[in-house]
Design an enzyme around this catalytic site. Structure first.
Site, PDB file in Angstrom:
ATOM      1  N   HIS A  65       0.841  -1.189   0.000  1.00  7.69           N
ATOM      2  CA  HIS A  65       0.000   0.000   0.000  1.00  7.69           C
ATOM      3  C   HIS A  65       0.885   1.250   0.000  1.00  7.69           C
ATOM      4  CE1 HIS A  65      -4.019  -1.934   1.438  1.00  7.69           C
ATOM      5  NE2 HIS A  65      -3.981  -1.797   0.135  1.00  7.69           N
ATOM      6  N   ASP A  67       1.058   4.129   1.495  1.00  6.28           N
ATOM      7  CA  ASP A  67       1.582   4.800   2.682  1.00  6.28           C
ATOM      8  C   ASP A  67       2.731   4.028   3.325  1.00  6.28           C
ATOM      9  OD1 ASP A  67      -0.388   2.879   3.347  1.00  6.28           O
ATOM     10  OD2 ASP A  67      -0.724   3.774   5.308  1.00  6.28           O
TER      11      ASP A  67
END
Length: 308
Positions: A65, A67
């Site tokens: 992901h 982040d």
């Protein structure tokens, strides 16, 4: 051995927290640093920290992901500009190689060091004489892993004074005795090195988990760890949200820490809804279940000590 938090927020940066990245400093143990995840802006966080890109030995990605991932290309290229010449290995789930090689190729990046990429599954992902790193799959919307880093026990000191009292002088045979070997001495006597070693020094264990719902693999991976770094995206009043979006509450993380018998729990990956005073409420929620809980802040460090 020290944990240093470069980013402790979830999803997107806020004025107080950058997105996820935590360094494990092993400068005393092996002269290097291991990094877990590299969200956007990680290299900028490093400029305000004691973590030096040139000292990076391994980068472990928990999942892909953004982040946790978008800071990787910039970090890899900047490492060359900042004098990093030693090899660097990136460990991560399937897809890691495609992401890294594509971004470097499209941007025309040039690295002055050897970059190695190892796509992982469950089980041992790295081992040498000093450490073993094990990965286990957690429960998230995409493949997400937790890492268990175990420092191997250090053999006890050789009792050189006792050997000298028995008439033996230091030399190459002492090194073999130090390794616990059975050695025939110059006078013909056979000695077991283990009989001349002090108590071994127990190694430390650190667990760093990616995003996850509570799941069975967490307990096995965290069992008996000295420190557990775990996400706490929500307070427990938002347990329904946590379950829906495959995350964990502070209460759930603390319950895991208590059941696993860890030494300390560090909560990170906090939702942007938790700022200032609400962070204290989240910490109180965890400490009600597991007293030795901490909430990480950007640029905060935690020394990993040996438990008695």
């Amino acid at each position: 051995m020290e944990l240093y938090f470069l980013g402790t927020g979830a999803g997107m940066p806020t004025r107080l927290r950058n997105v996820t990245s935590v360094a494990l400093s092993l400068m005393q143990e092996r002269g290097t640093v291991w990094l877990f995840d590299a969200g956007e802006g990680t290299q900028q966080q490093m400029l305000r920290s004691p973590v030096k890109p040139g000292k990076l030995e391994f980068l472990f990605l928990t999942h892909l992901h953004g982040d946790h991932l978008y800071g990787v290309p910039g970090l890899l290229t900047s490492r060359s500009y900042q004098g990093g010449e030693s090899p660097l290995t990136v460990f991560g789930p399937p897809g890691t190689r495609r992401f890294v090689e594509t971004t470097l190729d499209v941007s025309g990046a040039h690295l002055d060091y050897e970059l190695r990429i190892a796509e992982i599954g469950e089980g041992i992902v790295y081992e040498d004489d000093g450490f073993v790193v094990t990965a286990a799959k957690l429960e998230h919307r995409i493949d997400s892993y937790g890492y268990r880093i175990v420092e191997k026990d250090t053999p006890g000191a050789l009792d050189s004074a006792r050997l000298a009292a028995e008439g033996y002088r230091p030399g190459p045979l002492f090194a073999r005795l130090k390794r616990g070997e059975t050695v025939t001495m110059p006078d013909g006597r056979t000695i077991d090195g283990n009989d001349y070693l002090g108590a071994s020094l127990k190694g430390r264990t650190v667990c760093v988990f990616g995003d996850t719902r509570p799941c069975g693999s967490e307990l096995a991976l965290a069992r008996g760890a000295d420190v557990l770094v775990h996400e706490a995206t929500y307070m427990h009043e938002k347990a329904d949200n946590a379950h829906k979006y495959y995350h964990t509450t502070a209460t759930q993380a603390a319950s895991l820490a208590a059941e696993a018998g860890v030494g300390a729990l560090i909560l990170t990956h906090l939702s942007s809804r938790y700022q200032d005073e609400s962070v204290h409420r989240l910490l109180e929620e965890a400490r009600a279940i597991f007293p030795n809980s901490h909430v990480a802040e950007d640029f905060w460090s935690f020394r990993v000590t040996r438990r008695a």
